[in-house]
Design an enzyme around this catalytic site. Structure first.
Site, mmCIF file in Angstrom:
data_model
loop_
_atom_site.group_PDB
_atom_site.id
_atom_site.type_symbol
_atom_site.label_atom_id
_atom_site.label_comp_id
_atom_site.label_asym_id
_atom_site.label_seq_id
_atom_site.Cartn_x
_atom_site.Cartn_y
_atom_site.Cartn_z
ATOM 1 N N CYS A 73 0.824 -1.210 0.000
ATOM 2 C CA CYS A 73 0.000 0.000 0.000
ATOM 3 C C CYS A 73 0.861 1.264 0.000
ATOM 4 O O CYS A 73 1.646 1.483 -0.907
ATOM 5 C CB CYS A 73 -0.975 -0.038 1.180
ATOM 6 S SG CYS A 73 -2.316 1.166 1.099
ATOM 7 N N ALA A 74 0.737 2.100 1.013
ATOM 8 C CA ALA A 74 1.508 3.339 1.079
ATOM 9 C C ALA A 74 2.895 3.139 1.666
ATOM 10 O O ALA A 74 3.743 4.038 1.593
ATOM 11 C CB ALA A 74 0.748 4.386 1.898
#
Length: 314
Positions: A110-111
């Site tokens: 994800c991030a």
């Protein structure tokens, strides 16, 4: 007789605002594979970590406690602001840098690839992916790839929550090989095929006026992937979710030893009315249904559940 292979050691750091699905699914799957997984709290706020969507996870140790240990894999979940909080943890950066210098396997989803690994320079010269909203945060030294999961050398990256299972199984494959993946995926009813989707075979129409109030009762040995995924999705939809413990305290130790802190004890929720009650699989399922569900709710639950399953779980 050959001695057994050494147990693989894995570190999964979590921080305030970590994405619970991206943390819990790899923890669960890697423990199924036989790995010794340590969940470590980053940020110095104690072992109780407030993840996204109201999920509370109790870590096994702090990142500082793990500073001198060696691991076969370090895997970072994403989430906002969880990924940034991991990226800002100096103790975790030190652990990852030392781990990478030794040639260890490391991963992020994800991030976390841009906000943690790339921030520390650990993706320079590497092909990597991330959540589409954060791909532009990669520096020029990183080759961004449009894919669910990317394995490049000793680095594994993935896009987001929906890819958490594929990410986790990719980590198992890197540690143990494809045969172990097949052993784990089959009983979990997972098809480990990139891009695979399925059509819902038993759709149910259900409506509620206003904000739905949902009860999710938990007991020790509940399947954490099922529980956390359900809670995460409903919280994202802005449902009023009450997670209740049917044990003596609010902390639940799930099937693969993830420690989850619930909102209340089930007794405190017993007098309330709910639009929906969801019971993740456990051996105490029948007891919970009999003790706490209104007869009409029980009839509805059984009407959408395999009746033959209930005696098996009692």
């Amino acid at each position: 007789m050959a001695s057994p292979a050494p147990v693989k050691k894995v570190l999964v750091p979590i921080a305030a605002g970590s994405e619970p699905v991206e943390a819990t699914v790899p923890i669960d799957v890697l423990r199924r594979a036989g790995a010794d997984v340590t969940v470590a709290a980053a940020g110095g706020g104690g072992l109780l970590v407030d993840a996204m969507y109201g999920v509370k996870i109790v870590a096994d140790a702090s990142v500082a406690d793990c500073a001198d240990a060696s691991y076969d894999l370090v895997a970072l979940p994403g989430g906002i602001p969880g990924a940034a909080n991991l990226g800002g943890c100096a103790a975790l950066e030190s652990v990852l840098r030392r781990h990478a210098l030794k040639g260890g396997l490391y991963a992020a989803i994800c991030a976390a690839p841009p906000l943690a690994l790339a921030r520390w320079g650990l993706l320079n010269g590497v092909k990597a992916t991330a959540h589409p909203a954060f791909v532009d945060k990669f520096p020029g030294e990183v080759t961004a790839v449009d894919a669910n999961v990317v394995v490049d050398g000793k680095v594994v990256t993935a896009r987001g929550p929906a890819m958490a299972m594929e990410f986790a199984l990719a980590l198992v494959e890197q540690l143990y090989g494809k045969e172990k993946v097949d052993q784990i995926a089959k009983p979990m009813l997972v098809r480990y095929e990139p891009g695979y989707t399925f059509k819902e075979l038993n759709p149910i129409r259900w409506q509620c006026s206003g904000t739905p109030k949902v009860l999710i009762p938990l007991v020790n040995a509940n399947e954490e992937v099922e529980a956390i995924t359900i809670i995460d999705a409903l919280q994202r939809a802005n449902a009023d979710v009450v997670v209740a413990s049917a044990e003596d305290g609010v902390e639940i130790v799930a099937r693969h030893n993830t420690r989850i802190v619930t909102d209340v004890l089930l007794d405190a929720a017993a007098g309330q009315r709910f639009d929906l009650i969801i019971v993740p699989a456990s051996r105490k399922l029948s007891l919970l249904l009999d003790a706490y569900m209104h007869p009409a709710e029980l009839d509805f639950y059984q009407s959408v559940t395999d009746r033959n399953l209930l005696p098996l779980l009692a």
